[in-house]
Structures are given as C-alpha cells and as structure tokens.
Motif scaffolding. Structure first.
Motif, mmCIF file in Angstrom:
data_model
loop_
_atom_site.group_PDB
_atom_site.id
_atom_site.type_symbol
_atom_site.label_atom_id
_atom_site.label_comp_id
_atom_site.label_asym_id
_atom_site.label_seq_id
_atom_site.Cartn_x
_atom_site.Cartn_y
_atom_site.Cartn_z
ATOM 1 N N ALA A 75 -38.892 78.933 -2.659
ATOM 2 C CA ALA A 75 -39.649 79.882 -1.834
ATOM 3 C C ALA A 75 -38.755 80.497 -0.762
ATOM 4 C CB ALA A 75 -40.853 79.195 -1.196
ATOM 5 N N MET A 76 -37.912 79.684 -0.116
ATOM 6 C CA MET A 76 -37.021 80.187 0.923
ATOM 7 C C MET A 76 -36.002 81.166 0.332
ATOM 8 S SD MET A 76 -38.163 78.568 3.642
ATOM 9 C CE MET A 76 -39.772 78.449 2.884
ATOM 10 N N GLU A 77 -35.419 80.805 -0.790
ATOM 11 C CA GLU A 77 -34.410 81.660 -1.407
ATOM 12 C C GLU A 77 -35.020 82.971 -1.892
ATOM 13 O OE1 GLU A 77 -32.559 79.020 -4.221
ATOM 14 O OE2 GLU A 77 -31.668 77.820 -2.600
ATOM 15 N N ASP A 78 -36.238 82.922 -2.444
ATOM 16 C CA ASP A 78 -36.917 84.150 -2.872
ATOM 17 C C ASP A 78 -37.210 85.039 -1.665
ATOM 18 O OD1 ASP A 78 -36.844 83.225 -5.477
ATOM 19 O OD2 ASP A 78 -38.982 82.714 -5.565
ATOM 20 N N SER A 79 -37.678 84.455 -0.579
ATOM 21 C CA SER A 79 -37.972 85.231 0.623
ATOM 22 C C SER A 79 -36.701 85.814 1.220
ATOM 23 C CB SER A 79 -38.697 84.364 1.658
ATOM 24 O OG SER A 79 -39.099 85.144 2.751
ATOM 25 N N ALA A 80 -35.620 85.051 1.210
ATOM 26 C CA ALA A 80 -34.341 85.565 1.712
ATOM 27 C C ALA A 80 -33.909 86.788 0.912
ATOM 28 C CB ALA A 80 -33.272 84.479 1.652
ATOM 29 N N ALA A 81 -34.056 86.730 -0.399
ATOM 30 C CA ALA A 81 -33.691 87.870 -1.245
ATOM 31 C C ALA A 81 -34.581 89.076 -0.933
ATOM 32 C CB ALA A 81 -33.798 87.489 -2.715
ATOM 33 N N GLN A 82 -35.880 88.853 -0.751
ATOM 34 C CA GLN A 82 -36.812 89.944 -0.441
ATOM 35 C C GLN A 82 -36.508 90.577 0.920
ATOM 36 O OE1 GLN A 82 -40.617 88.038 -0.767
ATOM 37 N NE2 GLN A 82 -40.445 87.800 -2.990
ATOM 38 N N ASN A 83 -35.921 89.791 1.816
ATOM 39 C CA ASN A 83 -35.585 90.275 3.157
ATOM 40 C C ASN A 83 -34.136 90.733 3.271
ATOM 41 O OD1 ASN A 83 -37.900 89.918 5.204
ATOM 42 N ND2 ASN A 83 -38.024 88.085 3.913
ATOM 43 N N ASP A 84 -33.459 90.900 2.124
ATOM 44 C CA ASP A 84 -32.078 91.385 2.084
ATOM 45 C C ASP A 84 -31.134 90.518 2.912
ATOM 46 O OD1 ASP A 84 -30.122 93.166 1.142
ATOM 47 O OD2 ASP A 84 -30.278 94.424 2.930
ATOM 48 N N CYS A 85 -31.341 89.202 2.838
ATOM 49 C CA CYS A 85 -30.488 88.253 3.561
ATOM 50 C C CYS A 85 -29.399 87.741 2.626
ATOM 51 C CB CYS A 85 -31.313 87.078 4.084
ATOM 52 S SG CYS A 85 -32.535 87.560 5.311
ATOM 53 N N SER A 86 -28.163 87.833 3.040
ATOM 54 C CA SER A 86 -27.059 87.350 2.214
ATOM 55 C C SER A 86 -26.702 85.902 2.524
ATOM 56 C CB SER A 86 -25.831 88.242 2.380
ATOM 57 O OG SER A 86 -25.425 88.273 3.729
ATOM 58 N N ILE A 87 -27.250 85.363 3.606
ATOM 59 C CA ILE A 87 -26.997 83.968 3.981
ATOM 60 C C ILE A 87 -28.329 83.270 4.183
ATOM 61 C CG2 ILE A 87 -26.038 82.422 5.750
ATOM 62 C CD1 ILE A 87 -23.962 84.606 6.357
ATOM 63 N N ILE A 88 -28.410 82.044 3.671
ATOM 64 C CA ILE A 88 -29.569 81.190 3.912
ATOM 65 C C ILE A 88 -29.054 79.986 4.690
ATOM 66 C CG2 ILE A 88 -31.399 79.802 2.901
ATOM 67 C CD1 ILE A 88 -31.053 81.596 0.375
ATOM 68 N N ALA A 89 -29.629 79.750 5.849
ATOM 69 C CA ALA A 89 -29.212 78.645 6.702
ATOM 70 C C ALA A 89 -30.379 77.686 6.900
ATOM 71 C CB ALA A 89 -28.737 79.177 8.052
ATOM 72 N N VAL A 90 -30.044 76.454 7.162
ATOM 73 C CA VAL A 90 -31.046 75.432 7.457
ATOM 74 C C VAL A 90 -30.614 74.721 8.719
ATOM 75 C CG1 VAL A 90 -32.177 73.335 6.657
ATOM 76 C CG2 VAL A 90 -31.591 75.114 5.013
ATOM 77 N N GLU A 91 -31.499 74.686 9.706
ATOM 78 C CA GLU A 91 -31.252 73.921 10.930
ATOM 79 C C GLU A 91 -32.080 72.652 10.814
ATOM 80 O OE1 GLU A 91 -32.473 76.447 14.138
ATOM 81 O OE2 GLU A 91 -30.890 77.905 13.740
ATOM 82 N N GLY A 92 -31.409 71.515 10.741
ATOM 83 C CA GLY A 92 -32.153 70.276 10.587
ATOM 84 C C GLY A 92 -31.294 69.053 10.791
ATOM 85 N N HIS A 134 -22.142 73.686 7.420
ATOM 86 C CA HIS A 134 -21.338 74.829 7.848
ATOM 87 C C HIS A 134 -20.748 74.615 9.245
ATOM 88 C CE1 HIS A 134 -20.053 78.959 8.391
ATOM 89 N NE2 HIS A 134 -20.744 79.012 9.507
ATOM 90 N N ALA A 135 -21.517 74.002 10.123
ATOM 91 C CA ALA A 135 -21.065 73.776 11.489
ATOM 92 C C ALA A 135 -21.744 72.521 12.014
ATOM 93 C CB ALA A 135 -21.413 74.968 12.380
ATOM 94 N N VAL A 136 -21.230 72.001 13.078
ATOM 95 C CA VAL A 136 -21.814 70.818 13.708
ATOM 96 C C VAL A 136 -22.217 71.205 15.122
ATOM 97 C CG1 VAL A 136 -21.368 68.481 14.506
ATOM 98 C CG2 VAL A 136 -20.394 69.242 12.347
ATOM 99 N N LEU A 137 -23.363 70.769 15.536
ATOM 100 C CA LEU A 137 -23.844 71.005 16.888
ATOM 101 C C LEU A 137 -23.675 69.704 17.665
ATOM 102 C CD1 LEU A 137 -25.389 72.753 18.969
ATOM 103 C CD2 LEU A 137 -27.499 71.815 18.002
ATOM 104 N N TRP A 138 -22.899 69.752 18.720
ATOM 105 C CA TRP A 138 -22.670 68.576 19.560
ATOM 106 C C TRP A 138 -23.537 68.695 20.800
ATOM 107 C CZ3 TRP A 138 -19.299 64.727 18.062
ATOM 108 C CH2 TRP A 138 -18.513 65.013 16.963
ATOM 109 N N ARG A 139 -24.126 67.583 21.225
ATOM 110 C CA ARG A 139 -24.952 67.584 22.414
ATOM 111 C C ARG A 139 -24.718 66.309 23.210
ATOM 112 N NH1 ARG A 139 -31.235 69.195 21.529
ATOM 113 N NH2 ARG A 139 -30.946 71.416 21.721
#
Length: 143
Positions: A102-119, A135-140
């Motif tokens: 569902a996320m990948e289909d919506s990304a394609a419909q919204n012309d998004c070339s990158i799909i990211a997940v924050e979790g 892709h990256a690390v968030l330090w806190r």
C-alpha cells in the motif's frame, strides 16, 4: 480473514466513526511511547490538517493498527519522498506485505522516487526482506 490497508484521506467522519476509539487509542500508545516527541492531540491534528495521511489496517472489518504517512518535496532537488512516520497496533508481521505494498503504491501515485520509514530498529525484521536498507542513524541524548 485478510488484512487490508486503507487510506482514510477521502473518508467522511461517518466512515471513520466506528474506528475512532481505536484510532485515538493507537495514537495514545504512540504518545505514551514517545512522550517528548508527540501527543495524541498533535497526531490527530496533523491528520485533520492534511499534513499526514491516516491509514487503517483492518482484518475484515476489525481494527488492527494505524499507520501515518507524509509526502515532502526537497526544495533543492525537487525529489519527492514518501515517508511512513508512525505505526501503532498489533500483529505487524501478519500485515507487513499489505502495508508495504500500500505504501509503495501510494508513493508511486504521488510521484515519489524515495520511500522512507521512520521507526524503531525492530522494524528491520519486516523491512529488510522487502528491500529496505538503513540510510541514516539518528543519535539522541535525553536530559
């Protein structure tokens, strides 16, 4: 029953009504888990304002989870990024295929070339088999 993932972006309040208690409960769990980052009210306001899209994960008609997504455009490049920014509920492993599709289909419909997940790092177990990589690390540091 089968799991379905449905965007509520075009739903009326009457369509949302049967799930409202579950939606607010799931948002409350996110607020409790991340009290320095979000509140239930703030999450709900983001959806109402159109800043985040609310998705429902259902098993038949039964509530299972919510997901929230955003789409943003990088000013410097015009790159559009579809981001899964919140997920709360149960049985993620059971609906991971439906969610990512569902996320990948919506990304394609919204012309998004990158799909990211924050979790959390625990999401590795369902993201890596579907081709997602860190892709990256968030330090806190919390004081």
């Amino acid at each position: 029953m089968t799991y379905t993932v449905q965007s509520t972006a075009s739903w009326s309040i009457d369509q949302l009504a049967p799930y409202m208690s579950d939606i607010l409960g799931a948002m409350g769990k996110l607020a409790k888990r991340y009290p320095k980052d979000v509140t239930t009210g703030a999450l709900f306001q983001e959806v109402l304002a159109g800043n985040r899209t609310l998705w429902l994960v259902l098993n038949g008609d039964a509530f299972v989870a919510i997901a929230m997504t955003t789409v943003r455009t990088i000013d410097a490049t015009g790159t559009r990024i579809f981001t899964l920014c919140d997920l709360a509920g149960r049985d993620v492993a059971k609906f991971a295929d439906e969610l990512t599709t569902a996320m990948e289909d919506s990304a394609a419909q919204n012309d998004c070339s990158i799909i990211a997940v924050e979790g959390r790092t625990g999401w590795d177990k369902f993201l890596k088999p579907r081709g997602y990589k860190p892709h990256a690390v968030l330090w806190r540091k919390t004081r």
